[in-house]
Design a protein around this motif. Structure first.
Motif, PDB file in Angstrom:
ATOM      1  N   THR A  66      32.953  40.877  51.184  1.00 17.82           N
ATOM      2  CA  THR A  66      33.791  40.989  49.981  1.00 17.82           C
ATOM      3  C   THR A  66      33.728  39.673  49.212  1.00 17.82           C
ATOM      4  N   PHE A  67      33.411  39.759  47.928  1.00 14.68           N
ATOM      5  CA  PHE A  67      33.269  38.549  47.113  1.00 14.68           C
ATOM      6  C   PHE A  67      34.429  38.436  46.137  1.00 14.68           C
ATOM      7  N   VAL A  68      35.032  37.247  46.050  1.00 15.49           N
ATOM      8  CA  VAL A  68      36.047  37.003  45.024  1.00 15.49           C
ATOM      9  C   VAL A  68      35.467  36.027  44.012  1.00 15.49           C
ATOM     10  N   THR A  69      35.754  36.260  42.713  1.00 11.29           N
ATOM     11  CA  THR A  69      34.946  35.568  41.695  1.00 11.29           C
ATOM     12  C   THR A  69      35.734  34.861  40.586  1.00 11.29           C
ATOM     13  N   THR A  70      37.093  34.866  40.665  1.00  5.19           N
ATOM     14  CA  THR A  70      37.825  34.157  39.592  1.00  5.19           C
ATOM     15  C   THR A  70      38.526  32.935  40.195  1.00  5.19           C
ATOM     16  N   PRO A  71      38.888  31.938  39.349  1.00  4.66           N
ATOM     17  CA  PRO A  71      39.558  30.743  39.881  1.00  4.66           C
ATOM     18  C   PRO A  71      40.818  31.099  40.663  1.00  4.66           C
ATOM     19  N   GLY A  72      41.626  32.063  40.144  1.00  5.39           N
ATOM     20  CA  GLY A  72      42.885  32.425  40.815  1.00  5.39           C
ATOM     21  C   GLY A  72      42.636  33.026  42.188  1.00  5.39           C
ATOM     22  N   LEU A  73      41.657  33.914  42.280  1.00  3.32           N
ATOM     23  CA  LEU A  73      41.353  34.564  43.561  1.00  3.32           C
ATOM     24  C   LEU A  73      40.772  33.560  44.553  1.00  3.32           C
ATOM     25  N   ILE A  74      39.908  32.690  44.058  1.00  5.94           N
ATOM     26  CA  ILE A  74      39.281  31.695  44.948  1.00  5.94           C
ATOM     27  C   ILE A  74      40.354  30.766  45.508  1.00  5.94           C
ATOM     28  N   SER A  75      41.278  30.341  44.637  1.00  2.90           N
ATOM     29  CA  SER A  75      42.305  29.437  45.133  1.00  2.90           C
ATOM     30  C   SER A  75      43.263  30.171  46.081  1.00  2.90           C
ATOM     31  N   TYR A  76      43.509  31.472  45.847  1.00  2.00           N
ATOM     32  CA  TYR A  76      44.332  32.288  46.757  1.00  2.00           C
ATOM     33  C   TYR A  76      43.702  32.292  48.169  1.00  2.00           C
ATOM     34  N   VAL A  77      42.397  32.486  48.232  1.00  2.00           N
ATOM     35  CA  VAL A  77      41.725  32.523  49.542  1.00  2.00           C
ATOM     36  C   VAL A  77      41.737  31.128  50.181  1.00  2.00           C
ATOM     37  N   TYR A  78      41.414  30.103  49.390  1.00  2.00           N
ATOM     38  CA  TYR A  78      41.380  28.740  49.959  1.00  2.00           C
ATOM     39  C   TYR A  78      42.757  28.327  50.484  1.00  2.00           C
ATOM     40  N   LYS A  79      43.808  28.710  49.741  1.00  2.00           N
ATOM     41  CA  LYS A  79      45.151  28.243  50.141  1.00  2.00           C
ATOM     42  C   LYS A  79      45.686  28.990  51.363  1.00  2.00           C
ATOM     43  N   ASN A  80      45.293  30.263  51.541  1.00  2.00           N
ATOM     44  CA  ASN A  80      45.797  31.051  52.680  1.00  2.00           C
ATOM     45  C   ASN A  80      44.880  30.906  53.889  1.00  2.00           C
ATOM     46  N   SER A  81      44.780  29.675  54.402  1.00  2.00           N
ATOM     47  CA  SER A  81      43.779  29.452  55.448  1.00  2.00           C
ATOM     48  C   SER A  81      44.163  30.133  56.763  1.00  2.00           C
ATOM     49  N   ARG A  82      45.452  30.497  56.919  1.00  2.00           N
ATOM     50  CA  ARG A  82      45.854  31.208  58.141  1.00  2.00           C
ATOM     51  C   ARG A  82      45.236  32.593  58.185  1.00  2.00           C
ATOM     52  N   ASN A  83      45.324  33.286  57.073  1.00  2.00           N
ATOM     53  CA  ASN A  83      44.794  34.655  57.085  1.00  2.00           C
ATOM     54  C   ASN A  83      43.313  34.708  56.727  1.00  2.00           C
ATOM     55  N   PHE A  84      42.814  33.643  56.072  1.00  2.00           N
ATOM     56  CA  PHE A  84      41.383  33.606  55.748  1.00  2.00           C
ATOM     57  C   PHE A  84      40.791  32.454  56.554  1.00  2.00           C
ATOM     58  N   ASP A  85      40.335  32.767  57.763  1.00  2.00           N
ATOM     59  CA  ASP A  85      39.958  31.717  58.717  1.00  2.00           C
ATOM     60  C   ASP A  85      38.529  31.240  58.501  1.00  2.00           C
ATOM     61  N   PHE A  86      38.365  29.939  58.674  1.00  3.01           N
ATOM     62  CA  PHE A  86      37.018  29.371  58.544  1.00  3.01           C
ATOM     63  C   PHE A  86      36.499  28.808  59.875  1.00  3.01           C
ATOM     64  N   LEU A  87      37.414  28.325  60.726  1.00  2.00           N
ATOM     65  CA  LEU A  87      36.967  27.558  61.900  1.00  2.00           C
ATOM     66  C   LEU A  87      36.072  28.350  62.842  1.00  2.00           C
ATOM     67  N   HIS A  88      36.384  29.658  62.997  1.00  2.00           N
ATOM     68  CA  HIS A  88      35.551  30.455  63.900  1.00  2.00           C
ATOM     69  C   HIS A  88      34.102  30.432  63.394  1.00  2.00           C
ATOM     70  N   PHE A  89      33.969  30.554  62.085  1.00  2.00           N
ATOM     71  CA  PHE A  89      32.637  30.556  61.494  1.00  2.00           C
ATOM     72  C   PHE A  89      31.940  29.197  61.681  1.00  2.00           C
TER      73      PHE A  89
END
Ligand code: HEM
Length: 474
Positions: A66-89
């Protein structure tokens, strides 16, 4: 229209609880999906967003993401690091791409010691000495290059020529001059070319094999060098590197794991920053008035220094450089805006709904869009950086002027990613590239004999676009 894929009707989905899933972009070819269409870059995204809206699912090389493409959506994903996890990757990358033992890559030591230690050791306060060493090697490399070119000039491939100077100077600074940087370059290039294949988890093992062979050869050379390194050289490694070595040794991990950390560090160091330096100089050569203005800034600033030499400028602390060289910094920033293509990956931890107020149009604008646990979400950070609504009608042109006098304030700029995966090397990269642009343009004149340089369309979402083509006389 929004729910079908031409090929796989299993993707026909009904809204759950009235909230739809992000639309799946149509594709025709099994497994490959939209991978070929994605090589159209900005034009692909403009078409997809026009047709489907700002959040889409795209199938490519066996995966639907799933791709998000606007500044608002990108910042929503970056800020919600609990639900959008990066460390496993990040842990998986250590084994899948760089060759670390998979159990060690998923161990607690990675999250508790290795990642935080690396982060701390790349902060401005920890890298002053590293930048000084880089400036020394850059000066030495440029002196040699000036002698080699001589008064007559020389026809060179400018991209290759500049890459070598940046690659060797930064590798010597991070890994000491004992590291066989020049001899390692072909193996590094082969590994870098194999990187996109290693990154494809869904690829059958047999198709991954050539890429793994390239990685094994790179690891073998690193191991050969590492077993003979002197104590003195070992202590002179970049703090970020030495930290990973010491943590691995404390865990009792084998030589192969240490070599894998070296490979990840050298890839982070050399797969982006040298290309940003190359693009900056090439864009300046394409825009002579910008080049003249930049050269005037460099000459004027050097005249104010004590002693008034290029060397003094190259050794200035990183935080001072943007203020001292505002136009050179604008050239650097604009080059990042124009030439960075990053896809930042996250994994959804529990089912959630993207709020409707973040969806400017398309499906879900009234209900929001449902995301499922385990789904991979990608921030397509380049899309807003070349968007005309964001940057004006000339967004598709390279123009450093837009970064002068706060002209870029409030606009979407994420060349170094964001949130928990934001580039840890950005402070070093900024010093590396600013000083390189200053030194190269101050020391060399270049006539373009032919200019076929463009971004390699096969290389998608891995940071600074890789240039291909181009010959120049310097
Ligand atoms: C112009 C040069 C550079 C650019 C544009 C760049 C860009 C990026 C981006 C976009 C990310 C985040 C990727 C993601 O979110 O998935 C990243 C991560 C990273 N970069 Fe850079 N980078 C550059 C130079 C460097 C340098 C010189 C180093 C030094 C070794 C470095 C080290 C790293 C590291 C360690 C990470 C991983 C951070 C993490 O996983 O938390 N980068 N870089």
């Amino acid at each position: 229209r929004f729910y079908h894929s031409h090929f796989a009707p299993t993707f026909l989905e009904k809204p759950e609880g009235g909230v739809p899933r992000p639309p799946l972009v149509a594709d025709w070819v099994p497994f490959v999906g939209n991978a070929l269409s994605m090589t159209r870059g900005d034009a692909f995204w403009a078409g997809v967003i026009r047709r489907y809206g700002p959040v889409v699912r795209v199938r490519a090389m066996g995966e639907v993401r799933t791709f998000v493409t606007t500044p608002g959506l990108i910042s929503y994903v970056y800020k919600n690091s609990r639900n959008f996890d990066f460390l496993h990757f990040r842990r998986s990358m250590s084994s899948q791409i760089f060759g670390q033992n998979a159990n060690h890559a998923q161990s607690d030591a990675m999250d508790a010691i290795i990642f935080p230690g690396h982060h701390k050791n790349m902060q401005p306060g920890s890298i002053a000495d590293l930048i000084r060493k880089y400036a020394d090697h850059l000066e030495g490399g440029l002196k040699q290059a000036v002698e080699a070119v001589g008064d007559e000039g020389k026809v060179v491939d400018l991209g290759d020529h500049m890459f070598d100077i940046l690659y060797e100077s930064s590798a010597k600074a991070f890994f000491t001059p004992s590291f066989p940087a020049a001899a390692f370059k072909p193996s590094f290039m082969a590994f870098d070319a194999a990187f996109p294949l290693l990154n494809l988890a869904a690829l059958p093992a047999i198709a991954r094999r050539p890429a793994e062979k390239a990685r094994d050869e790179a690891l073998r050379i690193i191991e050969e060098w590492w077993v003979d390194i002197s104590d003195e050289d070992r202590q002179q490694l970049a703090p970020s590197m030495l930290g990973m070595v010491e943590a691995s040794e404390a865990e009792g991990w084998p030589l192969r794991d240490i070599a894998a950390f070296f490979l990840s560090e050298i890839w982070a160091l050399e797969a982006n920053a040298p290309y940003a330096g190359i693009w900056a100089v090439v864009e300046l050569l394409r825009n002579p008035s910008a080049l003249t203005r930049l050269r005037t800034e460099i000459t004027d600033v050097i005249a104010t220094l004590s002693p008034p030499t290029l060397s003094t400028l190259l050794h200035k602390p990183q935080p001072e450089l943007p203020g001292l060289l505002p136009y050179t910094n604008a050239v650097f920033q604009e080059t990042l805006r124009y030439h960075v293509d990053t896809l930042s990956l996250r994994v959804v931890q529990s089912d959630c709904v993207i709020p409707p107020n973040l969806l400017s149009g398309g499906i879900g604008a009234e209900t929001g869009l449902r995301l499922h646990k385990g789904e991979q979400v990608i921030c397509a950070t380049r899309v807003p950086m070349v968007n005309e609504e964001e940057w004006g009608a000339d967004a598709g042109k390279w123009n450093p002027e837009r970064f002068m006098k706060g002209g870029a304030a409030g606009r979407s700029m994420n060349p170094f990613g964001g949130g928990v995966s934001m580039c840890e090397g950005r402070h070093f990269a900024s010093a590396e590239i600013l000083t390189f642009i200053a030194a190269f343009t101050h020391l060399f004149d270049a006539d373009i004999l032919s200019d076929t340089m463009k971004a390699n369309p096969q290389r998608i979402g891995l940071g600074v676009q890789q240039p291909m083509g181009g010959v120049t006389r310097i």
